[in-house]
Design a protein around this motif. Structure first.
Motif, mmCIF file in Angstrom:
data_model
loop_
_atom_site.group_PDB
_atom_site.id
_atom_site.type_symbol
_atom_site.label_atom_id
_atom_site.label_comp_id
_atom_site.label_asym_id
_atom_site.label_seq_id
_atom_site.Cartn_x
_atom_site.Cartn_y
_atom_site.Cartn_z
ATOM 1 N N GLN A 338 0.832 -1.205 0.000
ATOM 2 C CA GLN A 338 0.000 0.000 0.000
ATOM 3 C C GLN A 338 0.870 1.260 0.000
ATOM 4 N N VAL A 339 1.959 1.227 0.788
ATOM 5 C CA VAL A 339 2.850 2.378 0.872
ATOM 6 C C VAL A 339 3.546 2.624 -0.456
ATOM 7 N N LEU A 340 4.199 1.596 -0.998
ATOM 8 C CA LEU A 340 4.975 1.778 -2.227
ATOM 9 C C LEU A 340 4.071 2.069 -3.418
ATOM 10 N N ALA A 341 2.906 1.430 -3.488
ATOM 11 C CA ALA A 341 1.970 1.695 -4.582
ATOM 12 C C ALA A 341 1.509 3.146 -4.552
ATOM 13 N N ASN A 388 7.233 20.593 5.097
ATOM 14 C CA ASN A 388 6.929 20.248 6.486
ATOM 15 C C ASN A 388 5.456 19.939 6.714
ATOM 16 N N THR A 389 4.613 20.115 5.690
ATOM 17 C CA THR A 389 3.174 19.939 5.901
ATOM 18 C C THR A 389 2.538 18.905 4.984
ATOM 19 N N ILE A 390 3.300 18.355 4.033
ATOM 20 C CA ILE A 390 2.657 17.497 3.042
ATOM 21 C C ILE A 390 2.126 16.183 3.616
ATOM 22 N N PHE A 391 2.587 15.804 4.824
ATOM 23 C CA PHE A 391 2.082 14.574 5.440
ATOM 24 C C PHE A 391 0.861 14.825 6.319
ATOM 25 N N ASN A 392 0.424 16.088 6.414
ATOM 26 C CA ASN A 392 -0.778 16.400 7.198
ATOM 27 C C ASN A 392 -2.025 16.047 6.396
ATOM 28 N N PRO A 393 -3.072 15.533 7.066
ATOM 29 C CA PRO A 393 -4.310 15.184 6.338
ATOM 30 C C PRO A 393 -4.896 16.398 5.632
ATOM 31 N N PHE A 394 -5.411 16.160 4.418
ATOM 32 C CA PHE A 394 -6.097 17.172 3.601
ATOM 33 C C PHE A 394 -5.175 18.324 3.206
ATOM 34 N N GLY A 409 -5.623 14.944 -0.743
ATOM 35 C CA GLY A 409 -4.705 15.362 0.312
ATOM 36 C C GLY A 409 -4.612 14.361 1.445
ATOM 37 N N LEU A 410 -5.071 13.122 1.209
ATOM 38 C CA LEU A 410 -5.033 12.095 2.261
ATOM 39 C C LEU A 410 -3.988 11.021 1.992
ATOM 40 N N GLY A 411 -3.543 10.896 0.731
ATOM 41 C CA GLY A 411 -2.653 9.790 0.369
ATOM 42 C C GLY A 411 -1.372 9.753 1.178
ATOM 43 N N LEU A 412 -0.663 10.894 1.277
ATOM 44 C CA LEU A 412 0.598 10.914 2.013
ATOM 45 C C LEU A 412 0.382 10.797 3.516
ATOM 46 N N ALA A 413 -0.736 11.334 4.017
ATOM 47 C CA ALA A 413 -1.038 11.198 5.449
ATOM 48 C C ALA A 413 -1.223 9.730 5.812
ATOM 49 N N ILE A 414 -1.951 9.006 4.975
ATOM 50 C CA ILE A 414 -2.157 7.567 5.214
ATOM 51 C C ILE A 414 -0.839 6.817 5.078
ATOM 52 N N THR A 415 -0.050 7.188 4.079
ATOM 53 C CA THR A 415 1.243 6.525 3.862
ATOM 54 C C THR A 415 2.160 6.693 5.066
ATOM 55 N N GLN A 416 2.219 7.914 5.607
ATOM 56 C CA GLN A 416 3.068 8.141 6.776
ATOM 57 C C GLN A 416 2.598 7.313 7.968
ATOM 58 N N ARG A 417 1.300 7.260 8.192
ATOM 59 C CA ARG A 417 0.774 6.496 9.330
ATOM 60 C C ARG A 417 1.026 5.001 9.174
ATOM 61 N N LEU A 418 0.990 4.519 7.939
ATOM 62 C CA LEU A 418 1.317 3.108 7.706
ATOM 63 C C LEU A 418 2.786 2.836 8.023
ATOM 64 N N CYS A 419 3.658 3.775 7.659
ATOM 65 C CA CYS A 419 5.093 3.612 7.974
ATOM 66 C C CYS A 419 5.316 3.597 9.484
ATOM 67 N N GLY A 424 8.467 2.213 11.202
ATOM 68 C CA GLY A 424 9.395 2.832 10.272
ATOM 69 C C GLY A 424 9.184 4.326 10.190
ATOM 70 N N GLU A 425 9.738 4.924 9.142
ATOM 71 C CA GLU A 425 9.605 6.368 8.956
ATOM 72 C C GLU A 425 9.661 6.687 7.467
ATOM 73 N N ILE A 426 9.151 7.852 7.114
ATOM 74 C CA ILE A 426 9.169 8.307 5.734
ATOM 75 C C ILE A 426 9.666 9.739 5.707
ATOM 76 N N SER A 427 10.472 10.068 4.704
ATOM 77 C CA SER A 427 10.988 11.423 4.563
ATOM 78 C C SER A 427 10.948 11.818 3.088
ATOM 79 N N VAL A 428 11.127 13.098 2.822
ATOM 80 C CA VAL A 428 11.043 13.584 1.455
ATOM 81 C C VAL A 428 12.126 14.628 1.203
ATOM 82 N N LYS A 429 12.696 14.574 -0.002
ATOM 83 C CA LYS A 429 13.607 15.603 -0.490
ATOM 84 C C LYS A 429 13.123 16.005 -1.875
#
Length: 445
Positions: A338-341, A388-394, A409-419, A424-429
């Protein structure tokens, strides 16, 4: 009445004291001192039970303050103590000032035959002509002072000095112990108070947590119910739209309208599923199911799915698997998929050109091994102000991007919570206009 009579019987000269009197007085004091344990009891024992027998008119017991800057009157005999354990108008004497302060500073006793000749003399309740001041010293530190004044010039004798010095020496250790006990008692009391406050705060936090959990559970149940209630008619709408699209008699305009209904319904169904997933994770109703999986097979399934569902006719993801990656690892395969997809779909969504790279390597945290997944695109990138905000819901990017690419605006929030659920953890550059890399780090066995 006995005390008043003795005071009235005091003469202008000190009473004659022989060795027996001296020994008897000290003996009585020592025996009584053994039963005293508080500062209050010790000071009043010195003031009452000793000074009266010596024929003194006045005596005040001072204690050096914890700060070491001044002395406080703690007990008295004479006019400053008309009744009970009461000191009338107690004064404070700074260390080094007056005769009492000087003795506390020097730790040496002083006899003042005529106070009129000593400019250090401090008038307390009334003027007296002679003064005897004895320091109470413990471990080379002055902890208190015994001070007596008399209306007669040169009243105090060497016998008085011997007796008061003996009493001060005997009382010193007791006073020091009582001070330590009092400090310990105050510390324990403060700790108990702090403990009580911490327990109250803990109870409040537990209550708040329980309330939050109850609210999350109620929200989850509500969303689950609403999801079910909405999904049923939505499935009917999607099914009917699919059937209508198969009708050969529809003209192009009608067919386009049916396709719009189908796409809108599918989008709404996806939104409902995301909201339900997010609410379940917030309510901690999603469990981890770690099982042994063949990692390379799992990665192929994920890339095949991404190729079929979201590449928009472009090349499938380019996969790089480090040769040191084990064949079989233990983790939650469903959630990893789910995360990688989701991240691959995001990469294709926000990039119209260039390759999408998926690399898998090994990392370490102490003695624990980690899988490191990196998904890199060559798309529009993300402005630093949004990172700093892209993992926040909506949360979405600016309005022009939202209109162009849509999304909830929910996809990355769900992805972070799954990690986080997988420990684990998720980060972005990202660099605006050049692309983005999402990195997921997961522990494995």
């Amino acid at each position: 009445m006995k005390t008043e009579n003795r005071r009235q019987q005091q003469t202008a000269t000190a009473p004659i004291m022989d060795a027996d009197f001296h020994l008897s007085l000290i003996n009585r004091f020592a025996i009584t001192l053994l039963s005293k344990s508080t500062l209050d009891d010790i000071f009043w024992l010195i003031a009452h039970n000793t000074m009266e027998d010596l024929g003194f008119e006045d005596c005040v017991i001072y204690l050096v303050a914890e700060s070491g800057t001044h002395l406080n009157q703690k007990a008295a005999y004479g006019p400053k103590n008309p009744a009970g354990k009461l000191v009338i108008d107690p004064i404070i004497i700074p260390i080094g000032e007056g005769i009492v302060g000087s003795v506390a500073s020097s730790k040496k006793l002083e006899i003042i035959p005529d106070t009129r000749l000593d400019d250090r003399y401090i008038i307390d309740d009334s003027y007296r002509l002679s003064e005897l001041t004895i320091p109470i010293v413990y471990e080379n530190r002055c902890i208190g002072v015994i001070d007596s004044e008399h209306s007669q010039v040169d009243f105090y004798t060497s016998d008085h000095v011997k007796i008061l010095t003996t009493i001060a020496n005997m009382a010193a250790a007791k006073i020091a112990d009582a001070m330590k006990a009092e400090t310990l008692f105050n510390t324990v009391t403060q700790l108990q108070l702090s403990q009580t406050q911490l327990l109250e705060q803990a109870q409040e936090l537990i209550s708040a947590r329980n309330s939050e959990q109850a609210a999350n559970k109620a929200k989850s149940q509500f969303l689950s119910t609403m999801s079910h209630e909405i999904r049923t008619p939505m499935n009917s709408i999607i099914g009917m739209a699919d059937l209508l699209a198969l009708d050969q008699e529809l003209n192009p305009v009608q067919l386009e309208q049916i396709n719009i209904i189908g796409k809108a319904s599918a989008s709404l169904m996806h939104l409902i599923t995301q909201i339900l997933d997010l609410s379940k994770m917030e309510a901690q109703e999603v469990d981890l199911d770690a099982t042994p999986v063949h990692l390379r097979t799992l990665i192929k399934e994920i890339t095949d799915f991404a190729n079929q569902s979201g590449t928009k006719g472009r090349e499938p993801p380019v996969t790089h698997v480090a040769p040191t990656i084990p064949e079989t690892v233990t983790l939650d395969a469903v959630k990893l998929k789910q995360v990688l997809a989701a991240l691959l779909a995001n990469a294709y969504k926000f990039s119209d050109r260039g390759s999408i790279d998926l690399s898998i390597g090994l990392g370490h945290s102490g003695l624990d091994q980690q899988l490191v997944f990196s998904i890199t695109d060559q798309g529009i990138g993300i402005d630093n102000s949004y990172l700093n905000t892209i993992f926040n819901p909506f949360t979405q990017l600016d309005g022009s991007i939202t209109r162009r690419y849509a999304g909830t605006g929910l996809g990355l929030a769900i992805t972070q919570r799954l990690c986080l659920l997988m420990n684990g953890e998720i980060s972005v550059k990202s660099e605006l206009g050049k692309g983005t890399t999402f990195t997921v780090v997961l522990p494995f066995q």
